[in-house]
Design a protein around this motif. Structure first.
Motif, PDB file in Angstrom:
ATOM      1  N   PHE A   1       0.834  -1.205   0.000  1.00 22.77           N
ATOM      2  CA  PHE A   1       0.000   0.000   0.000  1.00 22.77           C
ATOM      3  C   PHE A   1       0.866   1.250   0.000  1.00 22.77           C
ATOM      4  O   PHE A   1       0.580   2.217  -0.723  1.00 22.77           O
ATOM      5  N   LEU A   2       1.940   1.254   0.780  1.00 24.03           N
ATOM      6  CA  LEU A   2       2.818   2.418   0.877  1.00 24.03           C
ATOM      7  C   LEU A   2       3.390   2.793  -0.487  1.00 24.03           C
ATOM      8  O   LEU A   2       3.322   3.959  -0.903  1.00 24.03           O
ATOM      9  N   PHE A   3       3.932   1.809  -1.213  1.00 17.96           N
ATOM     10  CA  PHE A   3       4.592   2.136  -2.468  1.00 17.96           C
ATOM     11  C   PHE A   3       3.598   2.335  -3.616  1.00 17.96           C
ATOM     12  O   PHE A   3       3.884   3.097  -4.550  1.00 17.96           O
ATOM     13  N   VAL A   4       2.448   1.683  -3.568  1.00 19.92           N
ATOM     14  CA  VAL A   4       1.425   1.950  -4.578  1.00 19.92           C
ATOM     15  C   VAL A   4       0.929   3.389  -4.440  1.00 19.92           C
ATOM     16  O   VAL A   4       0.814   4.122  -5.437  1.00 19.92           O
ATOM     17  N   VAL A   5       0.653   3.813  -3.220  1.00 18.06           N
ATOM     18  CA  VAL A   5       0.179   5.184  -3.000  1.00 18.06           C
ATOM     19  C   VAL A   5       1.273   6.193  -3.328  1.00 18.06           C
ATOM     20  O   VAL A   5       1.008   7.249  -3.912  1.00 18.06           O
TER      21      VAL A   5
ATOM     22  N   THR B   1       3.310  10.410   1.806  1.00 20.25           N
ATOM     23  CA  THR B   1       2.531   9.194   2.059  1.00 20.25           C
ATOM     24  C   THR B   1       2.723   8.699   3.486  1.00 20.25           C
ATOM     25  O   THR B   1       1.754   8.346   4.175  1.00 20.25           O
ATOM     26  N   VAL B   2       3.966   8.678   3.953  1.00 24.12           N
ATOM     27  CA  VAL B   2       4.251   8.187   5.305  1.00 24.12           C
ATOM     28  C   VAL B   2       3.637   9.113   6.350  1.00 24.12           C
ATOM     29  O   VAL B   2       3.019   8.650   7.331  1.00 24.12           O
ATOM     30  N   THR B   3       3.774  10.427   6.170  1.00 24.36           N
ATOM     31  CA  THR B   3       3.204  11.353   7.162  1.00 24.36           C
ATOM     32  C   THR B   3       1.683  11.282   7.185  1.00 24.36           C
ATOM     33  O   THR B   3       1.059  11.461   8.233  1.00 24.36           O
ATOM     34  N   SER B   4       1.063  10.974   6.026  1.00 26.10           N
ATOM     35  CA  SER B   4      -0.400  10.838   5.995  1.00 26.10           C
ATOM     36  C   SER B   4      -0.847   9.529   6.630  1.00 26.10           C
ATOM     37  O   SER B   4      -1.814   9.490   7.399  1.00 26.10           O
TER      38      SER B   4
ATOM     39  N   GLY C   1      11.399  14.445  -6.338  1.00 23.67           N
ATOM     40  CA  GLY C   1       9.945  14.376  -6.383  1.00 23.67           C
ATOM     41  C   GLY C   1       9.420  13.074  -5.808  1.00 23.67           C
ATOM     42  O   GLY C   1       8.399  13.062  -5.112  1.00 23.67           O
ATOM     43  N   TYR C   2      10.112  11.966  -6.073  1.00 21.72           N
ATOM     44  CA  TYR C   2       9.667  10.673  -5.551  1.00 21.72           C
ATOM     45  C   TYR C   2       9.808  10.626  -4.031  1.00 21.72           C
ATOM     46  O   TYR C   2       8.927  10.097  -3.336  1.00 21.72           O
ATOM     47  N   VAL C   3      10.905  11.172  -3.511  1.00 19.54           N
ATOM     48  CA  VAL C   3      11.097  11.207  -2.055  1.00 19.54           C
ATOM     49  C   VAL C   3      10.028  12.078  -1.405  1.00 19.54           C
ATOM     50  O   VAL C   3       9.508  11.742  -0.328  1.00 19.54           O
ATOM     51  N   ASP C   4       9.663  13.191  -2.044  1.00 18.13           N
ATOM     52  CA  ASP C   4       8.579  14.027  -1.511  1.00 18.13           C
ATOM     53  C   ASP C   4       7.268  13.246  -1.462  1.00 18.13           C
ATOM     54  O   ASP C   4       6.508  13.345  -0.488  1.00 18.13           O
TER      55      ASP C   4
ATOM     56  N   THR D   1      -0.675   9.750  10.198  1.00 19.13           N
ATOM     57  CA  THR D   1      -1.436  10.926  10.659  1.00 19.13           C
ATOM     58  C   THR D   1      -0.547  11.919  11.400  1.00 19.13           C
ATOM     59  O   THR D   1      -1.033  12.685  12.233  1.00 19.13           O
ATOM     60  N   THR D   2       0.764  11.908  11.101  1.00 23.03           N
ATOM     61  CA  THR D   2       1.658  12.894  11.698  1.00 23.03           C
ATOM     62  C   THR D   2       1.344  14.278  11.164  1.00 23.03           C
ATOM     63  O   THR D   2       1.256  15.249  11.927  1.00 23.03           O
ATOM     64  N   GLY D   3       1.193  14.373   9.831  1.00 24.43           N
ATOM     65  CA  GLY D   3       0.746  15.608   9.214  1.00 24.43           C
ATOM     66  C   GLY D   3       1.610  16.816   9.514  1.00 24.43           C
ATOM     67  O   GLY D   3       1.157  17.760  10.147  1.00 24.43           O
ATOM     68  N   TYR D   4       2.862  16.793   9.068  1.00 22.54           N
ATOM     69  CA  TYR D   4       3.745  17.929   9.339  1.00 22.54           C
ATOM     70  C   TYR D   4       3.244  19.207   8.667  1.00 22.54           C
ATOM     71  O   TYR D   4       3.486  20.301   9.160  1.00 22.54           O
ATOM     72  N   GLY D   5       2.576  19.099   7.531  1.00 23.01           N
ATOM     73  CA  GLY D   5       2.004  20.279   6.896  1.00 23.01           C
ATOM     74  C   GLY D   5       2.919  21.007   5.944  1.00 23.01           C
ATOM     75  O   GLY D   5       2.503  21.997   5.327  1.00 23.01           O
ATOM     76  N   ASP D   6       4.167  20.554   5.782  1.00 26.70           N
ATOM     77  CA  ASP D   6       5.079  21.240   4.860  1.00 26.70           C
ATOM     78  C   ASP D   6       4.840  20.846   3.418  1.00 26.70           C
ATOM     79  O   ASP D   6       5.261  21.549   2.496  1.00 26.70           O
ATOM     80  N   ILE D   7       4.164  19.713   3.175  1.00 25.99           N
ATOM     81  CA  ILE D   7       3.794  19.293   1.829  1.00 25.99           C
ATOM     82  C   ILE D   7       2.300  18.973   1.840  1.00 25.99           C
ATOM     83  O   ILE D   7       1.830  18.184   2.664  1.00 25.99           O
TER      84      ILE D   7
END
Length: 269
Positions: free
Chosen positions: A160-164, A189-192, A181-184, A195-201
């Protein structure tokens, strides 16, 4: 004379096909040393192909990408054909979800330019591999069969992580092409999912918000499923003395297949 020779040739072809199917069946599903080595080699090749699929969004603009893509398509086509011949019922095998996924992945490999936006779904090959016996037989032979649920849940989470990540990179971050771009996309995906949600992206627009909601809900569910598999397994492995059914509810006192009384050991004892 001609009819008998044609009949003999047809019978020889049928016998040769039967021998080929028997040989493939023994390689894919057998337990001999040769079959186990073959299954290990196929699994290693599968993992290398999956690694290419994970990195393919970054490698898509490389000159060698199409050569690698078509080479993997040839390998996958040969594997699909061999598995189909090894199956007892080819029509039923083709209807299985794993077979449908593999055929779809083959289509994206054969038409990489037309189906470029669906290339991220190739990572589903990892889910397909997790459903095959290749991954579980070595664990079971070495006495780690009880970890099957944990490994399965972890592979579902990674898939799921890599598909998303591939989906977000393809539809939201392609303007930042390349590794950055891929790292972003992976970072978002990981922050979502956590549910950490740093908000920078953030993903722009209504579709970006809806995508974020789906990632959060599905990610939390997969994390919970993995934690449950580790700390409180959904099923326990205990062979029924009567019918041999292996997987039961943790608190089962009777086999649900035959009704025979069970005495499943309590792990806390």
């Amino acid at each position: 004379m001609d009819i008998s020779s044609e009949t003999g040739g047809t019978e020889r072809e049928a016998n040769a096909l039967d021998r080929l199917r028997g040989r493939l069946r023994s390689l894919y599903h057998g337990h001999s040393q040769g079959a186990l080595r073959f299954q290990l080699a196929v699994m290693v090749v599968d993992l290398l192909i999956i690694a290419f699929f994970v990195a393919s969004p970054v490698l898509r603009d490389r000159p060698s990408f199409l050569w690698i893509d078509y080479s993997i398509a040839a390998l996958l086509a040969a594997d699909i054909a061999a598995r189909a011949l090894a199956a007892n019922d080819i029509a039923r095998w083709l209807r299985q979800p794993t077979s449908v996924v593999d055929l779809f992945i083959l289509a994206t490999l054969l038409a990489p330019l037309w189906l470029a936006n669906l290339g991220f779904l190739r990572v589903l090959r990892l889910w397909s591999l997790s459903r095959s016996g290749f991954l579980w037989r070595p664990l079971i032979r070495r006495g780690y069969g009880s970890w099957r649920e944990v490994v399965h849940s972890a592979l579902n989470l990674v898939t799921f992580l890599f598909v998303v990540t591939g989906f977000i990179y393809t539809f939201f971050f392609r303007e930042d092409s390349g590794l950055a771009g891929y790292v972003d996309a992976l970072y978002y995906t990981v922050t979502s999912m956590t549910t950490t949600g740093y908000g920078d992206i953030l993903l722009p627009g209504m579709w970006g918000k809806l995508t974020s909601v789906v990632i959060m809900i599905a990610g939390i569910s997969l994390f919970i499923r993995l934690a449950q598999a580790i700390f409180r397994p959904y099923k326990v492995r205990y062979p029924c003395p009567q019918c041999g059914l292996l997987r039961h509810d943790p608190d089962a006192v009777h086999c649900k297949a035959c009704g025979h009384p069970l005495k499943i050991p309590d792990p806390d004892d």
